[in-house]
Design an enzyme around this catalytic site. Sequence first.
Site, PDB file in Angstrom:
ATOM      1  N   TYR A 193      75.666  82.730  58.636  1.00 43.29           N
ATOM      2  CA  TYR A 193      74.948  82.876  57.344  1.00 43.29           C
ATOM      3  C   TYR A 193      75.459  81.879  56.690  1.00 43.29           C
ATOM      4  O   TYR A 193      74.490  81.213  56.276  1.00 43.29           O
ATOM      5  CB  TYR A 193      75.278  84.370  56.886  1.00 43.29           C
ATOM      6  CG  TYR A 193      74.716  84.531  55.552  1.00 43.29           C
ATOM      7  CD1 TYR A 193      73.329  84.847  55.376  1.00 43.29           C
ATOM      8  CD2 TYR A 193      75.349  84.284  54.492  1.00 43.29           C
ATOM      9  CE1 TYR A 193      72.767  85.229  54.109  1.00 43.29           C
ATOM     10  CE2 TYR A 193      75.040  84.498  53.199  1.00 43.29           C
ATOM     11  CZ  TYR A 193      73.527  84.953  53.038  1.00 43.29           C
ATOM     12  OH  TYR A 193      73.123  85.004  51.697  1.00 43.29           O
ATOM     13  N   LYS A 195      72.984  78.812  55.194  1.00 45.83           N
ATOM     14  CA  LYS A 195      72.804  78.444  53.823  1.00 45.83           C
ATOM     15  C   LYS A 195      73.219  76.899  53.384  1.00 45.83           C
ATOM     16  O   LYS A 195      72.672  76.143  52.789  1.00 45.83           O
ATOM     17  CB  LYS A 195      73.519  79.434  53.133  1.00 45.83           C
ATOM     18  CG  LYS A 195      73.009  80.827  52.767  1.00 45.83           C
ATOM     19  CD  LYS A 195      71.493  80.896  52.140  1.00 45.83           C
ATOM     20  CE  LYS A 195      71.202  82.140  52.091  1.00 45.83           C
ATOM     21  NZ  LYS A 195      69.745  82.335  51.406  1.00 45.83           N
TER      22      LYS A 195
END
Lengths: 327, 327
Positions: A151, A155
Amino acid sequence: MHVMIIGAAGMIGRKLVEKLAAEPDALGYEISRLTLVDVIEPPVPVAYSAVSTALALDLSTEGSAEQLVATRPDVIFHLAAIVSGEAEADFDKGYRVNLDGTRALFEAIRREGQRERYVPRLVFASSIAVFGQPFPEKIGDEFFTTPLTSYGTQKAICELLLADYSRRGLFDGIGIRLPTICIRPGKPNKAASGFFSNILREPLAGQEAVLPVDENVRHWFASPRSAVGFFVHAARMDTGRIGPRRNLTMPGLSALVGEEIEALKRLAGPKAASLIRREPDPVIAAIVAGWPTNFDARRARELGFTAESSFDEIIRIHIEDELGGKA
Amino acid sequence: MHVMIIGAAGMIGRKLVEKLAAEPDALGYEISRLTLVDVIEPPVPVAYSAVSTALALDLSTEGSAEQLVATRPDVIFHLAAIVSGEAEADFDKGYRVNLDGTRALFEAIRREGQRERYVPRLVFASSIAVFGQPFPEKIGDEFFTTPLTSYGTQKAICELLLADYSRRGLFDGIGIRLPTICIRPGKPNKAASGFFSNILREPLAGQEAVLPVDENVRHWFASPRSAVGFFVHAARMDTGRIGPRRNLTMPGLSALVGEEIEALKRLAGPKAASLIRREPDPVIAAIVAGWPTNFDARRARELGFTAESSFDEIIRIHIEDELGGKA
């Protein structure tokens, strides 16, 4: 002005929609059209004067980004993402949604701009998960991004793309790295970070809550109201002041769990605080130990982003915004 | 051991091949098979005992990465890239080759590992172009990556992917950020950085060279021999010592153009240095002014990577490796 919110059904998305509905000039221009997008059809505010459209659409499916961008919104808020735990458990889905979906959006904007000049403001929800331990005592604005989750990796990659597309003038992007949002409204959830909110929200509602870590755990917080404020400010600010470093760690409050509890006692009494049940959970404690605890978010503060400076303030905001002003 | 070099026809690729041909145990194990890949068929060293294959193949075309990975190399050197200037001029090609091609390679390895356990060592050629000004006086190992070119963006993204794939145990990756390689052998080229090599290589061969910037311009250098050494060391080192931060700024020499010229005078005499013609070029000067000038590459040094400590050394290496020992 046409405003689009992708990820409008999530907690912050919904609050952002409410804000724009309540203050139609919040972005500095009258909103004539509001397009709300999420994988499930997002709720449209009742009694909202502007033309609103709600779309159930997955940005990572073929043609979706083009469909959205063809409507040429002036401001695009991109909040849609698979959360940390799911992106870690499902490698393909995480990369498809969080990386490929975002890139498809950026590319659709570039292609639309090749057809006819088009440079929308794009506000991207990033995360402090772009950082990975070990950390300095305070993480400064020039600290490197070495995420320890897929994750966080996704990002950080989208941040790089956003900066490059902005540098080339393909859109006018800002990435904002959100602190942990506290107090999250709604039911307790199973996110490892959930207890930070649970131990305040539940006692304020007369319910028990479980604290799985020590009181001396430090973390980095902002209220949902601040989070909405970050997005609004990022949409209306003068990006000429930002330069090419387009991704900003948002300001927040560095506080101990013990300070959360002290603030709860001050505002709701010792009885509320007694509803917190200590149940140490070494798994959660280990996860939390890897998270950032403190930042020097100087650039964002200088650019006008603001957040809370005490947990009393964070709790008062929850009481005002979620409990009708009554603890 | 099966070793694959992707980008084997480039300057460093060819030198790496020569090194492995000359020292078959350079990587710590006998090389039984050497696969050389590039968009043009790379030369295979003559009189090389191991089984060698040369392939003309573009990693970014459908199926190419799978074709390469199906041969299950134990060590993969990935040096293939569109250079900075071309990646800036051709947005689509740069992202396709430098990002999508690399990601296709990473994904092919992951898929191959799903079929049957497969965790190759992967050494990725990154670049100091991942950094963008303004810089501190010395760029430390924890400085953030805010590239100011699409090339640097693509390299920084691949670094993040490499770290995430390595963290998940999908391969055993190391990204090495190369300094400007000096003295580049061959003809002067039109790269903005070309003059750093030209002003030494050409006078050493009795030819004129143009210096387009001031003598007080500072930059970050390593010899081609050091670059090959970085790759060899990265392929054979114990990655257990690296941890999850898999991308390393390589050591180098921070030096002024004036120091290059002083070293040239010492080793080849003032007559050689007089072949340097000053022709200030404000365009090149402006490009160069945006480049990093100095690093504190402590982690890489501690992990055993080494480079030159003077321009005398860099020039001597060129004389030994390219000019048969005679200036």
